[in-house]
Design a protein around this motif. Structure first.
Motif, PDB file in Angstrom:
ATOM      1  N   THR C  45       0.819  -1.211   0.000  1.00 13.83           N
ATOM      2  CA  THR C  45       0.000   0.000   0.000  1.00 13.83           C
ATOM      3  C   THR C  45       0.851   1.259   0.000  1.00 13.83           C
ATOM      4  O   THR C  45       0.347   2.346  -0.217  1.00 13.83           O
ATOM      5  CB  THR C  45      -0.930   0.046   1.222  1.00 13.83           C
ATOM      6  OG1 THR C  45      -0.161  -0.170   2.390  1.00 13.83           O
ATOM      7  CG2 THR C  45      -2.022  -0.989   1.129  1.00 13.83           C
ATOM      8  N   ARG C  60      -2.318   5.920  -2.046  1.00 17.85           N
ATOM      9  CA  ARG C  60      -3.478   5.087  -1.737  1.00 17.85           C
ATOM     10  C   ARG C  60      -4.177   5.589  -0.473  1.00 17.85           C
ATOM     11  O   ARG C  60      -5.394   5.534  -0.361  1.00 17.85           O
ATOM     12  CB  ARG C  60      -3.029   3.650  -1.539  1.00 17.85           C
ATOM     13  CG  ARG C  60      -2.628   2.987  -2.844  1.00 17.85           C
ATOM     14  CD  ARG C  60      -3.198   1.587  -2.857  1.00 17.85           C
ATOM     15  NE  ARG C  60      -2.188   0.595  -3.132  1.00 17.85           N
ATOM     16  CZ  ARG C  60      -2.356  -0.705  -2.872  1.00 17.85           C
ATOM     17  NH1 ARG C  60      -3.450  -1.113  -2.274  1.00 17.85           N
ATOM     18  NH2 ARG C  60      -1.420  -1.569  -3.174  1.00 17.85           N
ATOM     19  N   PHE C  64      -7.881   7.201   0.122  1.00 20.54           N
ATOM     20  CA  PHE C  64      -8.829   6.711   1.115  1.00 20.54           C
ATOM     21  C   PHE C  64      -9.411   7.871   1.913  1.00 20.54           C
ATOM     22  O   PHE C  64     -10.626   7.974   2.106  1.00 20.54           O
ATOM     23  CB  PHE C  64      -8.132   5.726   2.061  1.00 20.54           C
ATOM     24  CG  PHE C  64      -9.026   5.179   3.140  1.00 20.54           C
ATOM     25  CD1 PHE C  64      -9.743   4.002   2.957  1.00 20.54           C
ATOM     26  CD2 PHE C  64      -9.171   5.840   4.359  1.00 20.54           C
ATOM     27  CE1 PHE C  64     -10.570   3.499   3.940  1.00 20.54           C
ATOM     28  CE2 PHE C  64      -9.995   5.341   5.349  1.00 20.54           C
ATOM     29  CZ  PHE C  64     -10.687   4.172   5.139  1.00 20.54           C
ATOM     30  N   SER C  70     -15.389   6.292   2.476  1.00 15.61           N
ATOM     31  CA  SER C  70     -14.390   5.584   3.269  1.00 15.61           C
ATOM     32  C   SER C  70     -14.253   6.229   4.638  1.00 15.61           C
ATOM     33  O   SER C  70     -14.228   5.553   5.673  1.00 15.61           O
ATOM     34  CB  SER C  70     -13.032   5.613   2.560  1.00 15.61           C
ATOM     35  OG  SER C  70     -13.147   5.078   1.272  1.00 15.61           O
ATOM     36  N   THR C 251     -15.648  -4.205  -0.910  1.00 19.42           N
ATOM     37  CA  THR C 251     -14.626  -3.728  -1.840  1.00 19.42           C
ATOM     38  C   THR C 251     -13.919  -4.903  -2.515  1.00 19.42           C
ATOM     39  O   THR C 251     -13.663  -4.896  -3.707  1.00 19.42           O
ATOM     40  CB  THR C 251     -13.595  -2.863  -1.100  1.00 19.42           C
ATOM     41  OG1 THR C 251     -14.289  -1.924  -0.301  1.00 19.42           O
ATOM     42  CG2 THR C 251     -12.693  -2.141  -2.076  1.00 19.42           C
ATOM     43  N   ARG C 257     -11.995  -4.967  -6.020  1.00 22.30           N
ATOM     44  CA  ARG C 257     -10.875  -4.013  -5.999  1.00 22.30           C
ATOM     45  C   ARG C 257      -9.945  -4.378  -4.846  1.00 22.30           C
ATOM     46  O   ARG C 257      -9.954  -3.735  -3.797  1.00 22.30           O
ATOM     47  CB  ARG C 257     -11.394  -2.591  -5.830  1.00 22.30           C
ATOM     48  CG  ARG C 257     -12.273  -2.115  -7.004  1.00 22.30           C
ATOM     49  CD  ARG C 257     -12.246  -0.611  -7.168  1.00 22.30           C
ATOM     50  NE  ARG C 257     -12.379   0.082  -5.896  1.00 22.30           N
ATOM     51  CZ  ARG C 257     -13.530   0.592  -5.431  1.00 22.30           C
ATOM     52  NH1 ARG C 257     -14.637   0.513  -6.149  1.00 22.30           N
ATOM     53  NH2 ARG C 257     -13.563   1.196  -4.270  1.00 22.30           N
ATOM     54  N   ASP C 260      -7.747  -1.643  -3.130  1.00 24.11           N
ATOM     55  CA  ASP C 260      -8.418  -0.738  -2.193  1.00 24.11           C
ATOM     56  C   ASP C 260      -8.767  -1.462  -0.895  1.00 24.11           C
ATOM     57  O   ASP C 260      -8.626  -0.913   0.198  1.00 24.11           O
ATOM     58  CB  ASP C 260      -9.699  -0.184  -2.832  1.00 24.11           C
ATOM     59  CG  ASP C 260      -9.354   0.797  -3.940  1.00 24.11           C
ATOM     60  OD1 ASP C 260      -8.180   1.218  -3.998  1.00 24.11           O
ATOM     61  OD2 ASP C 260     -10.253   1.133  -4.744  1.00 24.11           O
ATOM     62  N   THR C 263      -5.760  -1.545   1.240  1.00 26.84           N
ATOM     63  CA  THR C 263      -5.524  -0.270   1.910  1.00 26.84           C
ATOM     64  C   THR C 263      -6.424  -0.148   3.137  1.00 26.84           C
ATOM     65  O   THR C 263      -5.979   0.233   4.227  1.00 26.84           O
ATOM     66  CB  THR C 263      -5.810   0.899   0.951  1.00 26.84           C
ATOM     67  OG1 THR C 263      -5.132   0.660  -0.270  1.00 26.84           O
ATOM     68  CG2 THR C 263      -5.358   2.205   1.562  1.00 26.84           C
TER      69      THR C 263
END
Lengths: 293, 361, 293
Positions: C45, C60, C64, C70, C251, C257, C260, C263
């Motif tokens: 990440t 990343r 977020f 998020s 997610t 993804r 993501d 992360t």
């Protein structure tokens, strides 16, 4: 009470604490607190279970009514006629047994070594298994899943087994380690002394004495793994569907309430075994062992 | 027939010597006690004989054959442990019969032998009990039966009675003595309790810091302790340090004669309380002292004396002698041992002084 | 534990190697499935592809924290965690004190009820709570029969998540706190009083230091459990905002993804790192203390 304390005026907080203590004691004596706790707990703990059990045997239950209007078992047949349930239930049992077995094979020798052998870093390595609890669980599963994703382990049996194994390590190492440590060495020496070979000493003396703890570890591992839903969900779908994972969809996308209730009741059987053995498990401290306590 | 030979036995844990240069022979049917304070290496010595520890040097022989290479499970020895070491998941019968089952004896034979050995320890009829259902004393008897049923050449006992209360300890001690005599089995008994050793043993080996200080019969050890350690450890003893010069050693107000050949200037004089005699009047070789404290021990009394310039001395007073605390006494050593540094003691034993004919001791 | 080994087993190198071989399998499994995923996720990440070369980047994370959904999910997770923790302590402390001092049948019944949730797996609980708390569920039923008609279900609201998470946490919390309180003998309190300590001093100097470790263990494990939970918030909670577990699974599983999701996972790791450390340290010192006794 010392004279000194009588002479000096007590700080205001003293009154608070002794007051609370006294009030606790009176509460306990009059059982007021206990009664309130009992009623509230009964409502909150047993209420949800009451609904499930009745729904499992309800043919028709229309609002408002405390019990179903019609009882019956016709939904049981329909539940087990469903292909997904008929497939997932035996699969889940076999999977949990497999994970338990693998866990035992890799963890039991380790726990014997932790209990009986001397090596550098023994204590540190033993404590390192606490790491399995020290992460926010779902974050860890995602992190593992991302690696599995690249290794093409998503939706495969090995993937599910691996992720479920992680959860078993602490329990399967700590309970047996404590058990092996609890066996007095002189009991083994006494057996050697009357002529038993080291292997026989292990099989006939050591093993029977750690057996209660080992069975507890095996049973708890099996039950925990059987109910493990989150790891199997992240890594197993879409091809591997365990019973608990199936429950997610039964709950979310089924209009027939009885399916969920019946499956819940059937799924509850392993927990019932734990409940029957609860006293022994509690006394051995096994129920909290999975948390490292 | 079993004779045990220990040949220059050594055991080191790293740089620590737990047992060094121990050598003695236990003859057939002999009851040998190994006596010493905790940590002196006596348990390690026993565990080497049993096979739980490997010696770092020397040899262990039974009837002339070395057993050092044999594992504990192949040695013709049987051990009774300090704590109760009955297997909790087996009944008394199986606890005793386990070793016989390993030897693949026929069932009837096992049954007969187990019953016999239970009878030997006066526990007939206890076959079906679990260890948890027995008292501490009963458990130790079963442990003894378990050791004896295999008819070992050598019976090893590692402070077997130390976790029992005093009365039970004495009773089991007598019972053990009777059984050992009856079977005429060679036995080695480790203890830190001198009374236990003195009553049980044919011979006692006194151990200190991994070495044998003295091996002799109980009476011999008591009368002639070979070293200062033994003198201090066994029985009550008054140890007085003094300077020797010209065939005399000065101890407070008294100069005691020494035998020929005392070379050292610093010596220790050891006097048993019972070798101190009370005279009816002053004497040049008697200490004039005051009674500090008297304790009544039943058939006699023990007094602690305050002697000018010397440490307090213990003495036994017969009941016939009416002495109060703070009374003045004149005590005369009838027999004493003189220890030079490290060497064997020299004994001085002499008649009572003729001048003080009217003795009270 | 260390005292159990008598001096005769001098650690020779061969014995050491055998011991390491015996503890290696579970250790390797843990390293492969916990430490490596966590570290790799953290590393990944923080890197970005710069012309085919990996370079350091926090892009990343900025992404977020720039995404309002998020951030609100993270904030929501915090909120639920803290409120649930507070509720657990408010409920379980009195219960534990009651169980520590009370005896008799009533206390026994209270204990049985308080421990009962140990034997109800999360997935069954979620289903049962829907049937219990949901519109026209058992609670609604009971209330309407009593004559109360204004029932507004907490189902699919944050309250249901909190209810479910508290329900799950009661037995473990009560067990550990009661065990901690039992460690403090009455004579300890009485002797402190005897030397002239007032109640406040007794509470601070005698009781609190002895129960500090159980409180820390309960706090940290519950925090980690709630922060990393999935089943209860997924089945009982609202569609938005979501708790991090649900968010991550969506997610990863639905939107596909994994980067993501990773992360998000690492952010939960970072937030929980201190709590996880606290947990491991507390258990480690507790064990050290027990061994020295």
């Amino acid at each position: 009470m010392s004279a000194q304390q009588l002479a000096v005026p007590p700080p205001p907080i003293d009154g608070f604490w002794s007051g609370t203590r006294r009030s606790f004691q009176t509460m306990i004596r009059r059982n007021g607190f206990g009664l309130i706790a009992l009623v509230l707990l009964a409502l909150v703990i047993l209420g949800p279970l009451y609904s499930v059990v009745l729904w499992a045997f309800a043919e028709r239950w229309q609002y408002p009514s405390l019990i179903p209007q019609v009882f019956g078992l016709s939904f049981w047949e329909r539940t087990f006629a469903r292909a997904d349930i008929a497939e997932a239930l035996p699969f889940s049992i076999v999977l949990a047994a497999t994970v338990t077995l693998i866990s035992a094979v890799i963890c039991l020798p380790a726990s014997y070594a932790f209990a009986r052998m001397k090596f550098r870093g023994r204590q540190l390595l033993l404590l390192s298994f606490l790491a399995t609890n020290a992460f926010p669980r779902f974050g860890l599963y995602i992190s593992i899943a991302v690696i599995f994703f690249r290794l093409n382990l998503i939706g495969t049996l090995p993937g599910v087994i691996l992720i479920q194994l992680v959860n078993t390590l602490l329990l399967m190492i700590w309970i047996p380690t404590a058990a092996f440590q609890g066996v007095d060495r002189s009991l083994e020496e006494a057996a050697l002394d009357v002529g038993a070979s080291p292997l026989r000493v292990f099989v006939q003396i050591t093993l029977p004495m750690v057996m209660p703890a080992l069975s507890a570890a095996l049973l708890l591992t099996f039950v925990n793994t059987f109910y493990e839903a989150q790891g199997a969900l992240v890594v197993g779908l879409p091809r591997i569907v365990t019973m608990p994972v199936l429950m997610y969809s039964l709950i979310n996308s089924q209009l027939i309430v009885q399916y969920g209730a019946i499956v819940s009741l059937v799924l509850w059987a392993p927990s019932l075994i734990l409940l029957i053995l609860a006293q022994r498990l509690l006394r051995g401290g096994y129920l909290t062992a999975g948390f490292g306590v | 027939m079993a004779i045990l030979d220990l040949v220059r036995l050594d055991k080191h844990f790293g740089s620590v010597a737990a047992v060094s240069d121990v050598a003695f022979t236990v003859s057939d049917g002999e009851f040998m006690c190994i006596l010493g304070p905790s940590g002196c290496g006596k348990s390690t010595l026993l565990r080497m004989i049993a096979g739980f520890e490997t010696p770092t040097g020397g040899d262990i022989r039974i009837d002339g054959d070395s057993i050092v290479a044999l594992g504990a499970n192949r040695r013709p020895t049987a051990m009774v442990f300090q704590k109760y070491t009955l297997w909790p998941h087996m009944k008394v019968f199986d606890n005793i019969g386990f070793g016989l089952q390993l030897r693949r004896l026929p069932r009837a034979e096992i049954k007969r032998k187990v019953e016999e050995s239970l009878a030997l320890v006066s526990l007939s009829g206890y076959e079906e009990r679990y260890p948890a259902q027995l008292s501490g004393g009963q458990q130790q008897r079963v442990a003894l039966a378990r050791a004896l049923v295999l008819e070992p050449k050598i019976l090893l006992l590692d402070e077997p009675f130390s976790s029992l209360d005093a009365i039970l300890r004495v009773r089991l001690r007598e019972e053990l003595h009777r059984i050992q005599r009856r079977l005429n089995i060679t036995a080695i008994f480790v203890t830190h309790d001198q009374e236990e050793a003195l009553t049980l043993a044919d011979r006692i080996a006194v151990m200190n810091s991994g070495r044998i200080e003295q091996i002799a019969a109980p009476a011999d050890i008591y009368a002639n302790p070979a070293s200062l350690f033994v003198a201090d450890f066994i029985g009550a003893m008054n140890l007085l340090e003094g300077e020797a010069s010209g065939r005399q050693v000065r101890l407070g107000a008294v100069a005691l004669p020494t035998p020929d050949g005392i070379a050292a200037r610093q010596v220790t004089v050891a006097i048993r309380p019972e070798d101190l005699v009370v005279l009816d009047g002053p004497h040049p070789e008697a200490w004039s002292c005051a009674v500090e404290q008297i304790s009544d021990l039943g058939h006699y009394r023990r007094a602690v004396l305050e002697v000018p310039q010397l440490p307090p001395m213990k003495i036994y007073l017969p009941k016939s002698l009416s002495v109060q605390e703070r009374a003045a006494l004149h005590v005369y050593p009838r027999r004493y041992l003189i220890y030079e540094n490290g060497g064997a003691p020299r004994e001085v034993s002499r008649p009572l002084p003729a001048a003080a004919a009217a003795l009270l001791g | 534990m260390t005292a159990a080994a008598p001096p005769q087993s001098s650690p020779s190198w061969r014995k050491g190697i055998i011991a390491y071989l015996m503890v290696a399998p579970p250790l390797l499994l843990m390293i492969l499935l916990i430490f490596i995923p966590a570290l790799q996720s953290t590393a990944r990440t923080l890197t970005i592809d710069v012309n085919g070369e990996p370079g350091f980047s926090i892009s990343r994370y900025t992404a977020f924290f720039q995404d309002p959904i998020s951030v609100s999910n993270l904030f929501f997770t915090f909120q639920v965690t803290l409120i649930t923790l507070a509720a657990i302590f408010i409920l379980c402390f009195p219960l534990a004190i009651y169980l520590r001092f009370a005896t008799g049948k009533l206390a026994g019944a209270v204990q049985v009820l308080a421990l009962f949730p140990l034997f109800v797996p999360g997935i069954i609980l979620a289903y049962a709570l829907i049937r219990f708390l949901g519109t026209r569920g058992t609670l609604d039923n009971v209330l309407s029969i009593v004559g109360f008609t204004g029932y507004r279900t907490p189902y699919l609201k944050p309250d249901a998540i909190i209810f479910g998470l508290v329900w799950e946490s009661i037995p473990f919390t009560v067990l550990v706190l009661t065990a901690g309180l039992r460690q403090i003998s009455d004579s300890l309190i009485e002797s402190a009083r005897d030397v002239g300590a007032n109640s406040w001093q007794i509470f601070w100097r005698i009781i609190l230091p002895q129960i500090a470790r159980p409180v820390l263990i309960v706090f940290s494990l519950n925090f980690l459990g709630i922060f990393g939970s999935y089943t209860i918030p997924y089945l009982l909670g609202p569609a938005a905002p979501q708790m991090m577990g649900v968010f991550m699974q969506q997610t990863f599983g639905q939107y596909r993804r994994p980067d993501d999701a990773e992360t998000q996972a690492v952010i939960t790791f970072i937030i929980c790192a201190f709590i996880g450390f606290l947990y491991v340290r507390t258990v480690a010192t507790q064990r050290k203390r027990e061994e020295s006794e």
